[in-house]
Design a protein around this motif. Structure first.
Motif, PDB file in Angstrom:
ATOM      1  N   ASN A  40      52.634  16.263  14.655  1.00  0.00           N
ATOM      2  CA  ASN A  40      51.922  16.547  15.862  1.00  0.00           C
ATOM      3  C   ASN A  40      51.463  18.134  15.889  1.00  0.00           C
ATOM      4  OD1 ASN A  40      53.923  14.254  17.474  1.00  0.00           O
ATOM      5  ND2 ASN A  40      51.796  14.020  17.198  1.00  0.00           N
ATOM      6  N   GLY A  41      50.426  18.362  16.287  1.00  0.00           N
ATOM      7  CA  GLY A  41      49.954  19.700  16.287  1.00  0.00           C
ATOM      8  C   GLY A  41      49.804  20.346  15.103  1.00  0.00           C
ATOM      9  N   LYS A  44      45.145  18.595  12.710  1.00  0.00           N
ATOM     10  CA  LYS A  44      44.298  17.649  12.103  1.00  0.00           C
ATOM     11  C   LYS A  44      43.013  17.592  12.911  1.00  0.00           C
ATOM     12  CE  LYS A  44      47.560  14.661  12.472  1.00  0.00           C
ATOM     13  NZ  LYS A  44      48.686  15.560  12.856  1.00  0.00           N
ATOM     14  N   THR A  45      43.144  17.120  14.304  1.00  0.00           N
ATOM     15  CA  THR A  45      42.147  17.018  15.223  1.00  0.00           C
ATOM     16  C   THR A  45      41.259  18.256  15.246  1.00  0.00           C
ATOM     17  OG1 THR A  45      43.419  15.439  16.449  1.00  0.00           O
ATOM     18  CG2 THR A  45      41.483  16.195  17.600  1.00  0.00           C
ATOM     19  N   THR A  46      41.804  19.501  15.243  1.00  0.00           N
ATOM     20  CA  THR A  46      41.095  20.468  15.116  1.00  0.00           C
ATOM     21  C   THR A  46      40.018  20.607  14.004  1.00  0.00           C
ATOM     22  OG1 THR A  46      42.819  21.395  16.583  1.00  0.00           O
ATOM     23  CG2 THR A  46      41.271  23.096  15.515  1.00  0.00           C
TER      24      THR A  46
HETATM   25  N1  LIG Z   1      41.997  22.828  23.884  1.00  0.00           N
HETATM   26  C1  LIG Z   1      43.143  23.235  23.594  1.00  0.00           C
HETATM   27  N2  LIG Z   1      43.548  24.405  24.163  1.00  0.00           N
HETATM   28  C2  LIG Z   1      44.627  24.953  23.828  1.00  0.00           C
HETATM   29  N3  LIG Z   1      45.210  24.479  22.751  1.00  0.00           N
HETATM   30  C3  LIG Z   1      44.917  23.622  21.897  1.00  0.00           C
HETATM   31  C4  LIG Z   1      43.712  22.779  22.363  1.00  0.00           C
HETATM   32  N4  LIG Z   1      43.497  21.838  21.519  1.00  0.00           N
HETATM   33  C5  LIG Z   1      44.467  22.063  20.733  1.00  0.00           C
HETATM   34  N5  LIG Z   1      45.307  22.668  20.772  1.00  0.00           N
HETATM   35  C6  LIG Z   1      46.692  23.315  20.157  1.00  0.00           C
HETATM   36  O1  LIG Z   1      46.287  23.582  18.860  1.00  0.00           O
HETATM   37  C7  LIG Z   1      47.159  23.014  18.057  1.00  0.00           C
HETATM   38  C8  LIG Z   1      46.732  21.953  16.965  1.00  0.00           C
HETATM   39  O2  LIG Z   1      46.237  20.694  17.891  1.00  0.00           O
HETATM   40  P1  LIG Z   1      45.609  19.556  17.002  1.00  0.00           P
HETATM   41  O3  LIG Z   1      45.166  18.610  18.273  1.00  0.00           O
HETATM   42  O4  LIG Z   1      44.636  19.876  15.957  1.00  0.00           O
HETATM   43  O5  LIG Z   1      46.710  18.833  16.312  1.00  0.00           O
HETATM   44  P2  LIG Z   1      46.947  17.392  15.607  1.00  0.00           P
HETATM   45  O6  LIG Z   1      47.159  17.668  13.990  1.00  0.00           O
HETATM   46  O7  LIG Z   1      45.751  16.378  15.584  1.00  0.00           O
HETATM   47  O8  LIG Z   1      48.258  16.732  16.251  1.00  0.00           O
HETATM   48  P3  LIG Z   1      48.527  15.406  16.627  1.00  0.00           P
HETATM   49  O9  LIG Z   1      48.928  14.565  15.548  1.00  0.00           O
HETATM   50  O10 LIG Z   1      49.393  15.292  17.989  1.00  0.00           O
HETATM   51  O11 LIG Z   1      47.215  14.571  17.123  1.00  0.00           O
HETATM   52  C9  LIG Z   1      48.340  22.262  18.817  1.00  0.00           C
HETATM   53  O12 LIG Z   1      49.274  23.059  18.859  1.00  0.00           O
HETATM   54  C10 LIG Z   1      47.675  21.985  20.340  1.00  0.00           C
HETATM   55  O13 LIG Z   1      48.446  22.210  21.262  1.00  0.00           O
END
Ligand SMILES: Nc1ncnc2c1ncn2[C@@H]1O[C@H](COP(=O)(O)OP(=O)(O)OP(=O)(O)O)[C@@H](O)[C@H]1O
Ligand SMILES: [Mg+2]
Lengths: 309, 347
Positions: A40-41, A44-46
């Motif tokens: 998590n975090g 990946k989504t970013t």
């Molecule tokens: N709009 C936002 N404002 C502030 N922080 C953000 C925002 N979007 C993402 N983050 C932060 O950026 C980091 C990466 O987030 P991301 O969503 O890319 O993670 P992920 O790998 O997709 O996680 P997950 O497996 O939980 O979906 C995290 O620490 C998250 O808290």
């Protein structure tokens, strides 16, 4: 040379108090199913949203099908299909109406029936989205992604929260897309999913790729394909060197009160291990063995589990 | 699917909006049934009620009985003979409008800031003079009217129509957009080749579909049940309601342009609409307000809409007569859409 369908170079994305991406590089070949794995975090989504032209990176660049978003947005939107991690489709529409709505945005694509057939939702065509099960909803989201016959498919955790049967159905859908030559980028928390589906996998942590390769290559990088995991019941301390001296043991790690050995031949290691522990007066609490997985790769790279971030 | 109209995104988007609404029984109630029920309740409550009976106290003592008898001749007065302390107690708590102390001269005690007391003063004065044998210096004949067009229900129906156009416009557009945003559907659309303008246009088109039904339902009800006159031309009414609906669609878009949550947009929506419920002459004329407030009230979009509707429906005014009001609406509509499109948050 392989065609590159998706390219990220030095991606950086910062939010007020976190650095979500910290110089991430990625190349996805045309026709492959590529998996991004990470806790998590991890970012990946970013990454996937920047690749889809939905977010602007603070630094770095991306190319999709050889084009930049700035110059080819219209064309790229027609050629990609997507399922986002958090989207809730309209509750009050029927399955068929939702797919028809998305179909109407694209110049070419399949018929609604064709796609519903593909994701096995044909008999639910008249049901409201609010009446669907979690697995059916997820397949509907993928149907909306597939209805335009995309060249690139982005799937952000398509199977999170699904039961094993729904997950397998989803795998079937993704495999079929790949067998028709489509490129897929998917994120997942499930090791067995990545191992089953993906031609190559990138392990992402703290906004960077920390390992890249086929699932086989990554597991082989551990040097051994089995993991022996055990706990010692009393307070006897056994130095790591003792374990490393056992024949076939490649690595030792400690985690959560347990000791994990990576080994090539379980049947040779276990009798030796029992002897050594007995000699030192340690009593064994639990003992399990399994084939090494990507989870073990992540653990050996970071000392952490994928699931608990 | 054929290449016909059935594959146009705008058709699908608009159908979606329409279905979202028709498949939500609660929304149907608030848009169609509620204004009609409200009109019915208020129309019946205020129907043909004569002037109110005024209660006054007569201080007990010499001549109290005669004074009370003189006052009782007037149908509008209900005199009570009470001892002095009780009479003043009731005056203080508003249970009587005025206290009469018989004697020479007769003394009337009242609070001159209470409208009811002022009225009581005149009616009691007339009754006492008449009883004492006053002769009118001039004969005045009276004729009362209850013409359609001048009753409370006639005032009310156009106001309710305006209120409904405001409510459905703001909620229909504002709520729908923020819901899409908070469910990340907006983001999903941004990932597709959907054109933003078509998405926004679908809200406007869906509004027009329902607007016709809303307007016809309310006006027809008022006309058939209460005989509210419909004097202006259909064309004029159509122009006014469409312009009004567009104005509030624009303001709905504006309040929705950045809100991320339903709660957030509900708050903003109320902030915009509550002043208009009060100041725009929906339930009572805004001419009761002080001049400064009236100046402000006159430039509110709902005031302009209500005034234009009343002028056309009740007085049969032509469009040119309400051109100024339409200009106010047009101004609000351009501000709403203009600013909303500038600051709209798509992701
Ligand atoms: N709009 C936002 N404002 C502030 N922080 C953000 C925002 N979007 C993402 N983050 C932060 O950026 C980091 C990466 O987030 P991301 O969503 O890319 O993670 P992920 O790998 O997709 O996680 P997950 O497996 O939980 O979906 C995290 O620490 C998250 O808290
Ligand atoms: Mg994510």
């Amino acid at each position: 040379m392989l065609d590159i369908a998706l390219l990220c170079r030095g991606l950086v994305k910062r939010y007020a108090d976190v650095t979500a991406l910290d110089g991430l590089d990625l190349e996805v070949h045309a026709g492959e199913c590529f998996g991004m794995l990470g806790p998590n975090g991890a970012g990946k989504t970013t990454t996937i949203e920047i690749l889809q032209g939905l977010l602007q990176p603070d630094a770095g660049r991306v190319e999709v099908l050889g084009h930049a978003w700035r110059t080819h947005e219209r064309e790229l939107r027609q050629r990609m299909g997507t399922q986002l991690q958090e989207t809730k489709l309209p509750d009050k529409l029927t399955v068929e109406e939702v797919v028809a709505l998305f179909r109407s945005f694209y110049r070419r694509g399949k018929s609604v029936d064709q796609v519903l057939e593909e994701v096995q939702l044909l008999e639910k065509r008249g049901a409201w989205v609010s009446r669907l099960s979690g697995g059916q909803r997820q397949r509907l989201a993928v149907a909306c992604a597939l209805v335009s016959e995309p060249d690139v498919l982005f799937l952000d955790e398509p199977t999170t929260g699904l039961d094993p049967q729904s997950r397998r159905q989803m795998w079937g859908i993704i495999e079929r897309f790949r067998s028709h030559g489509g490129t897929t980028l998917l994120t997942t928390h499930y090791m067995e999913e990545a191992e089953h589906l993906c031609d190559r996998v990138a392990i992402v942590d703290h906004g960077r790729v920390i390992a890249l390769g086929t699932p086989r290559q990554l597991i082989e990088s551990l040097g051994a394909e089995h993991v022996v995991e055990f706990a010692i019941d009393n307070d006897v301390l056994v130095p790591d060197e003792v374990y490393l001296d056992l024949s076939g043991v490649q690595g030792v790690a400690h985690d959560d009160g347990k000791t994990r050995l990576t080994a090539s031949h379980v049947h040779l290691v276990i009798p030796d291990l029992m002897r050594v522990l007995e000699r030192r007066g340690a009593t064994l609490d639990q003992l399990t063995t399994h084939h090494a997985t990507l989870e073990d790769v992540f653990l050996s790279l970071t000392g952490r589990h994928l699931r608990d971030g | 699917m054929t290449g016909s109209m059935r594959s146009w995104p705008i058709v699908h988007l608009t159908l979606w909006r329409v279905r979202e609404f028709t498949r939500e029984p609660e929304a149907l109630f608030w848009v169609f049934a509620f204004p009609i029920l409200l009109a019915f309740a208020l129309g019946v409550a205020f129907k043909g009620r004569g002037p109110e009976v005024i209660r006054v106290a007569v201080e007990d003592g010499d001549g109290a009985a005669a004074t009370a008898a003189a006052l009782r001749i007037s149908e509008r007065l209900e005199p009570l003979v009470l001892d002095s302390a009780e009479a003043h107690n009731r005056l203080r708590t508003g249970k009587v409008a005025l206290v009469v102390r018989p004697g020479e001269p007769v003394l009337l005690r009242y609070d001159s800031t209470r409208a009811e007391s002022e009225m009581a003063r005149m009616v009691v004065g007339d009754a006492l003079q008449d009883a004492a044998g006053r002769r009118e210096a001039r004969v005045i004949a009276h004729e009362t009217v209850a013409e359609p067009g001048a009753r409370y229900i006639d005032f009310l129906i156009p106001g309710l129509l305006g209120l409904n156009i405001m409510g459905t416009g703001m909620w229909g557009v504002g709520f729908g957009i923020v819901k899409n945003r908070s469910q990340k559907l907006l983001k999903r659309f941004m990932a597709s080749p959907m054109q933003r303008s078509q998405y926004l246009l679908s809200f406007v088109l869906a509004r027009l579909v329902f607007l016709g039904l809303e307007v016809v339902a309310v006006l027809l009800f008022g006309h058939l049940v209460f005989g509210v006159p419909l004097r202006g031309s259909v064309f004029s009414v159509a122009i006014i309601v469409v312009l009004g609906a567009m104005t509030f669609a624009g303001l709905g878009l504006l309040v929705a342009s950045r809100s991320k949550t339903i709660e957030g947009v509900s708050g903003l929506m109320n902030l915009v609409m509550v002043p208009m419920w009060i100041f725009s002459g929906v339930f009572f004329a805004y001419s009761h307000f002080p001049d400064a407030v009236q100046m402000f009230a006159r430039y509110l979009p709902l005031t302009a809409l209500n005034d234009a509707l009343r002028a056309v429906l009740l007085d049969g005014a032509p469009l040119v007569a309400v051109a100024g009001l339409l200009a106010i609406l047009l101004l609000w509509a351009s501000v709403g859409f203009g600013v909303a499109l500038k600051i709209f948050r798509w992701e």
